[in-house]
Design an enzyme around this catalytic site. Structure first.
Site, PDB file in Angstrom:
ATOM      1  N   HIS A 119       0.824  -1.201   0.000  1.00 26.21           N
ATOM      2  CA  HIS A 119       0.000   0.000   0.000  1.00 26.21           C
ATOM      3  C   HIS A 119       0.863   1.257   0.000  1.00 26.21           C
ATOM      4  O   HIS A 119       0.521   2.257  -0.628  1.00 26.21           O
ATOM      5  CB  HIS A 119      -0.933  -0.007   1.212  1.00 26.21           C
ATOM      6  CG  HIS A 119      -1.968  -1.078   1.138  1.00 26.21           C
ATOM      7  ND1 HIS A 119      -3.245  -0.854   0.713  1.00 26.21           N
ATOM      8  CD2 HIS A 119      -1.896  -2.406   1.407  1.00 26.21           C
ATOM      9  CE1 HIS A 119      -3.935  -1.979   0.741  1.00 26.21           C
ATOM     10  NE2 HIS A 119      -3.128  -2.945   1.150  1.00 26.21           N
ATOM     11  N   ASP A 146      -5.563   5.192   1.184  1.00 24.52           N
ATOM     12  CA  ASP A 146      -5.868   3.906   0.552  1.00 24.52           C
ATOM     13  C   ASP A 146      -7.147   3.317   1.144  1.00 24.52           C
ATOM     14  O   ASP A 146      -7.784   3.905   2.027  1.00 24.52           O
ATOM     15  CB  ASP A 146      -4.661   2.948   0.618  1.00 24.52           C
ATOM     16  CG  ASP A 146      -4.446   2.311   1.975  1.00 24.52           C
ATOM     17  OD1 ASP A 146      -5.401   2.190   2.762  1.00 24.52           O
ATOM     18  OD2 ASP A 146      -3.301   1.905   2.262  1.00 24.52           O
TER      19      ASP A 146
END
Length: 484
Positions: A26, A122
């Site tokens: 991520h 995210d």
């Protein structure tokens, strides 16, 4: 480096902040976007780093960063996790709990920032929506996986309302409107059991995607054209409503500017091998296989008689066991491998403990294929360098990726690690040797290598000025700059 934001530290240019959840899968794409905003589009960036439980891999990633005057790392203080039984929690539940506790100071930090045009998070950081709403800061979601997974995720709340029982008991593939069907055995881990916290957390976050001002996707239009057309035009997605979707990929980790001694030894070994002759075997920063499977994998590589670089990690019965300690395994890999394996394959193979400079290896001319867990970052890195894949999915959405890469995109051959019920099965040495030879020497290998190189060229064009991904990002940035 940590920057303290005060009223005397007011950026003179548009300012964008980022917040990724822990884990290099991520962090990497969000940080690559942050660097692109700074170097290509004249944006000031603050990049928040969650330090709670940071892995060696995460720390190494940021330690390698060469400071830029307009990209500021802000390390959030470690959160008190003592009230939570982290070791007993599933991966996503643990991840989301760490994020929620770590961002408690976020509102006060953001309120001190000036000229903040956007906050990019995210999928596991949607808890940031509330403080940003209070401060009237637009929040964008950066969906770090495939467009196919995003479409399924947007469809998941409808499935949750309308399907009784478990999704894995459905008799037909999941048919997301306008998209290619998804085999039941390929459904991501997080939705295979609706009773556990893993599912509840995932549903919580994806159900909030419609709250975003926009969604950045680490894909480009030529990579997943069917899915992108559906997300933009199918009535289901239009009516959710789905926020504007911006395809800005492929954003991947750049080649390491400085390699350590260990890395240089790997590259030097590759320098001595013929072009396209080496299979790179690396199953992700968090991926692990069982002792039995590692033995079969080693024997399969030996029997294939192909050159290889094998990244070995301590075996574990849990496929993603290394996720929360990625990069910290320093044991001797020889103790995990069949007796005599290293000696018998000397000159043909190279065994590496725990970690390798993946992008540098994929960029090397002697690398002919990549046996990969099919995590999305690794997938894009492989395609970006024109390297075909052998798909060995481990956990999360990797089964979906492996099937898509094989059946739709045409850059991979799947290894048979998934049973008919979605269970992980042990693949024998003979099957491994057969697949490896087929990809390295056979006609199918030539076909997927050709396709990988076509997409490599497409990926370069799309990121260039005038390319679709470049222009998609530029339009968003122009909207930020035009705001008063």
């Amino acid at each position: 480096m940590t920057i303290t934001i005060t009223s005397n530290n007011i950026p003179s240019k548009p300012h964008v902040a980022f917040l990724p959840s822990p884990g290099n899968g991520h962090i990497t794409p969000l940080f690559e976007l942050a660097q692109r905003l700074v170097t290509k589009h004249d944006i000031e960036v603050t990049f928040f780093v969650i330090t709670t439980g940071a892995t060696v891999a995460q720390n190494n990633y940021f330690n390698a960063y060469k400071p830029h005057p307009h990209l500021h790392l802000h390390h959030l203080p470690p959160a008190d996790m003592s009230p939570f039984p982290l070791d007993e929690m599933t991966a996503v539940a643990r991840l989301c709990t760490v994020v929620r506790e770590s961002i408690r100071p976020l509102r006060s930090i953001l309120s001190a920032m000036k000229n903040l045009k956007a906050f990019i998070v995210d999928i596991f950081c949607t808890d940031a929506f509330e403080p940003c709403k209070e401060l009237s800061i637009p929040v964008y979601s950066f969906f770090t996986a495939s467009a196919a997974l995003m479409a399924l995720s947007l469809y998941l709340p409808k499935m949750d309302r309308e399907v009784e029982g478990e999704f894995v008991d459905l008799l037909e593939p999941v048919k997301v409107p306008g998209c290619n069907p998804i085999r039941i055995q390929d459904l991501l881990d997080q939705i295979r059991d609706r009773k556990i916290d893993e599912y509840k957390w995932y549903l919580f976050h994806v159900a909030r995607l419609s709250m975003a001002a926009g969604i950045f996707m680490n894909v480009w239009d030529d990579l997943e054209p069917v899915t992108m057309k559906a997300v933009r035009h199918e009535p289901f997605f239009v009516n959710i409503p789905t926020p504007p979707v911006h395809t800005i990929g492929p954003l991947t980790k750049q080649i390491e500017p400085v390699l350590d001694r260990h890395d240089k030894e790997i590259i030097a070994w590759l320098d001595d091998q013929p072009k396209d002759s080496v299979l790179f075997v690396a199953l992700g920063s968090g991926g692990t296989v069982t002792s039995e499977q590692l033995t079969e994998l080693a024997w399969g590589l030996e029997l294939s008689q192909q050159r290889f670089v094998l990244v070995v990690r301590k075996p574990n019965d849990i496929p993603g066991a290394a996720f929360f300690n990625a990069g910290s395994d320093s044991d001797d890999p020889m103790s995990y491998l069949p007796e005599g394996f290293v000696e018998r394959t000397t000159g043909v193979g190279l065994v590496v403990c725990s970690w390798a400079p993946q992008v540098a290896v994929l960029n090397h001319g002697s690398t002919g294929a990549f046996m990969s867990h099919c995590g999305w970052n690794s997938t894009l890195e492989s395609i970006k360098h024109g390297v075909p894949m052998i798909g060995w999915p481990m956990y999360a959405e990797q089964r979906m990726n492996a099937s898509m890469l094989s059946d739709e995109i045409g850059v991979a051959v799947k290894m048979g690690v998934v049973g008919e019920g979605g269970e992980t099965v042990v693949v024998g040495r003979d099957e491994i040797a057969k697949v490896v030879r087929n990809v390295m020497e056979g006609e199918e290998g030539k076909k997927i290598r050709k396709r990988a190189r076509e997409l490599e060229a497409s990926g370069k064009v799309t990121l260039s000025c005038g390319g679709s991904s470049y222009e998609s990002l530029a339009r968003v940035i122009e909207s930020w700059k035009s705001e008063t």
